[in-house]
Design an enzyme around this catalytic site. Sequence first.
Site, PDB file in Angstrom:
ATOM      1  N   TRP A   1       2.985 -13.981  17.643  1.00  0.00           N
ATOM      2  CA  TRP A   1       1.928 -12.962  17.307  1.00  0.00           C
ATOM      3  C   TRP A   1       0.824 -13.221  17.281  1.00  0.00           C
ATOM      4  CZ3 TRP A   1       7.250 -11.648  15.762  1.00  0.00           C
ATOM      5  CH2 TRP A   1       7.437 -10.314  15.854  1.00  0.00           C
TER       6      TRP A   1
ATOM      7  N   ASP B   1      -1.437 -13.630  13.863  1.00  0.00           N
ATOM      8  CA  ASP B   1      -0.650 -14.593  13.084  1.00  0.00           C
ATOM      9  C   ASP B   1      -0.903 -15.943  13.594  1.00  0.00           C
ATOM     10  OD1 ASP B   1       1.003 -12.146  13.210  1.00  0.00           O
ATOM     11  OD2 ASP B   1       2.029 -13.268  11.542  1.00  0.00           O
TER      12      ASP B   1
ATOM     13  N   ASP C   1       0.102  -2.362  10.386  1.00  0.00           N
ATOM     14  CA  ASP C   1       0.933  -1.479  10.681  1.00  0.00           C
ATOM     15  C   ASP C   1       1.152  -0.148   9.970  1.00  0.00           C
ATOM     16  OD1 ASP C   1       1.295  -3.809  12.098  1.00  0.00           O
ATOM     17  OD2 ASP C   1       3.301  -3.601  12.239  1.00  0.00           O
TER      18      ASP C   1
ATOM     19  N   ARG D   1       9.800  -2.415   3.286  1.00  0.00           N
ATOM     20  CA  ARG D   1       9.712  -2.262   4.825  1.00  0.00           C
ATOM     21  C   ARG D   1       9.020  -0.740   5.141  1.00  0.00           C
ATOM     22  NH1 ARG D   1       8.817  -6.843   6.565  1.00  0.00           N
ATOM     23  NH2 ARG D   1       8.996  -5.978   8.800  1.00  0.00           N
TER      24      ARG D   1
ATOM     25  N   TYR E   1       5.184  -1.362   2.645  1.00  0.00           N
ATOM     26  CA  TYR E   1       4.559  -2.322   3.711  1.00  0.00           C
ATOM     27  C   TYR E   1       3.280  -1.767   3.718  1.00  0.00           C
ATOM     28  CZ  TYR E   1       5.390  -4.678   8.056  1.00  0.00           C
ATOM     29  OH  TYR E   1       5.180  -5.454   9.096  1.00  0.00           O
ATOM     30  N   TRP E   2       2.380  -2.608   3.855  1.00  0.00           N
ATOM     31  CA  TRP E   2       0.932  -2.364   4.026  1.00  0.00           C
ATOM     32  C   TRP E   2       0.522  -1.163   3.282  1.00  0.00           C
ATOM     33  CZ3 TRP E   2      -2.209  -5.838   5.609  1.00  0.00           C
ATOM     34  CH2 TRP E   2      -1.846  -6.956   6.494  1.00  0.00           C
TER      35      TRP E   2
ATOM     36  N   GLU F   1       5.647 -12.910   2.498  1.00  0.00           N
ATOM     37  CA  GLU F   1       4.903 -12.201   3.423  1.00  0.00           C
ATOM     38  C   GLU F   1       3.710 -11.382   2.850  1.00  0.00           C
ATOM     39  OE1 GLU F   1       7.276  -9.628   5.771  1.00  0.00           O
ATOM     40  OE2 GLU F   1       5.721  -9.007   7.172  1.00  0.00           O
TER      41      GLU F   1
HETATM   42  C1  2M8 Z   1       4.170  -6.853  11.225  1.00  0.00           C
HETATM   43  O1  2M8 Z   1       4.119  -6.055  12.575  1.00  0.00           O
HETATM   44  C2  2M8 Z   1       5.235  -6.210  13.248  1.00  0.00           C
HETATM   45  C3  2M8 Z   1       4.858  -5.241  14.573  1.00  0.00           C
HETATM   46  O2  2M8 Z   1       3.870  -6.076  15.441  1.00  0.00           O
HETATM   47  C4  2M8 Z   1       6.501  -5.638  12.879  1.00  0.00           C
HETATM   48  O3  2M8 Z   1       6.341  -4.825  11.680  1.00  0.00           O
HETATM   49  O4  2M8 Z   1       7.602  -6.134  13.580  1.00  0.00           O
HETATM   50  C5  2M8 Z   1       2.614  -6.786  10.862  1.00  0.00           C
HETATM   51  O5  2M8 Z   1       2.475  -7.168   9.449  1.00  0.00           O
HETATM   52  C6  2M8 Z   1       1.684  -7.538  11.926  1.00  0.00           C
HETATM   53  O6  2M8 Z   1       0.737  -7.450  11.281  1.00  0.00           O
HETATM   54  C7  2M8 Z   1       2.323  -8.762  11.966  1.00  0.00           C
HETATM   55  O7  2M8 Z   1       1.473  -9.514  12.853  1.00  0.00           O
HETATM   56  C8  2M8 Z   1       3.486  -8.966  12.381  1.00  0.00           C
HETATM   57  C9  2M8 Z   1       3.919 -10.493  12.445  1.00  0.00           C
HETATM   58  O8  2M8 Z   1       3.736 -11.176  11.164  1.00  0.00           O
HETATM   59  O9  2M8 Z   1       4.347  -8.316  11.404  1.00  0.00           O
END
Ligand code: 2M8
Length: 452
Positions: free
Chosen positions: A38, A41, A172, A217, A370-371, A414
């Site tokens: 990613w 990341d 997200d 999630r 989540y977020w 995470e």
């Molecule tokens: C999360 O996003 C991904 C999609 O891109 C997912 O939910 O599968 C987010 O927290 C994003 O910010 C992060 O880069 C990614 C991988 O850690 O996970």
Amino acid sequence: MMAPQLEKTLEERARVMLERNRRGSWTCPSITVYPHQWLWDSCFIAIGVARYDPQRAAGELRALFRAQWANGMLPHMVFADGAKDIGSRRIWQSKKYPLAPRDLDTSCVTQPPLPAIAARRVARALPASDRQSFLAELFPKLLAYHTWLYDERDLHNSGLVTLIHPWECGLDTTPSWMHLLRRMPLPWWLRTAARFGLARVVRLLRNDTRYIPVAERASDDDGLRMLVLATRAKKHHFQLEQMPRHSSVLIEDLAFNAMLAAANRSLELISRDLERPLPTELQEHFRRTEVALEHLWDEPSGQYYSRNAVTGELIKVPTIATFLPLWSGIPTRAQAERLIELLQKPTGFWPHHPVPSVPIDAPEFREAGYWKGPTWINMNWTIAEALREYEAVELAERLRLRTLRLVEHAGFSEYFSPLTGDGYGANDFSWTAALVIDLLASDDPTPSANRL
Ligand code: 2M8
């Protein structure tokens, strides 16, 4: 101060974990839930890894750029060969697009534009003999990426980049995006699915809920709406220019644009180091972004917000993104003071384990959502950096130590409960480990405009 012994142990554990998540030249966020590469990341990972293995950190960034599209776009995901995931690669089918790389599968949207910031940090850690050549190698690619952002995503030269999907902002399911997604007109099949509770079917297709409790999630409803939005964007080849205003969700996202302003500064510093001036047009875009960020400021509440790119209205839902403009040094001292006061409110953004992604007194706050409430280490790291820009050194130091204690207590999760400090989401999460290494090493409180 933390006992030196404790610091060492935490750092050693972080390094071991990052080694385990390593996939050749790059590092996956988590072996189970996120087996691919990613964009942001890898930037955070490179910043942490640069503290002990700058060559590996340089490789992490190079690996990102192998996925750069011919038009300069950097995709938010680069798919790993052979990694099992259900559905996600099929959403994109990047090789259908002539500008996408031929030898890799990627996503077709981007993510927070941190590469220039990471490149500068990595370069500083490299031996002097490699520094210039590394920057010279990345410079044209960084230029192409920033140029793409302005050419393709700032169609009216407003200075603010428009995002076409919440995955691009990195936060997200942040309430500002979900607020608009909830009002988005739905296709008939989704309305029917919602009526019969069929959203649960989507869970069978999801990779994340095989490993992580559903409550931590994205909800099935948020997940489905994000999927609908991606499918719609695909119909229009992920091109902002082609996307119909009524059925899309288009946002001048605060977090993204604030990080872009900080990254622009890094790119300017790189160009100065290399003595290779930026094209005048790009410099003009950078200046416009600095001015335009001010349009996201709401004086009555003393906060920044994202803006609906279609209606021009601010989306006045409080989130952690309000602090990110501090990173670029753009807010005035008076604005910064209001933000710093807001940050320290124990019933809002400063509970037991700061900084929650949504203030705990907001109706949108969810402790494990989540977020939508949890504390994230990349946000804490960025806010600590941002506070130093305004010489709020003591507060930055408190945040740094609290963040380290949180991870020491709960492990490299995470994200974390801002109330109890319990770890949520994936275990052994790479940016948590990498940024802990950087936080352990950044006990130098000197504020510096060159820090980026
Ligand atoms: C999360 O996003 C991904 C999609 O891109 C997912 O939910 O599968 C987010 O927290 C994003 O910010 C992060 O880069 C990614 C991988 O850690 O996970």
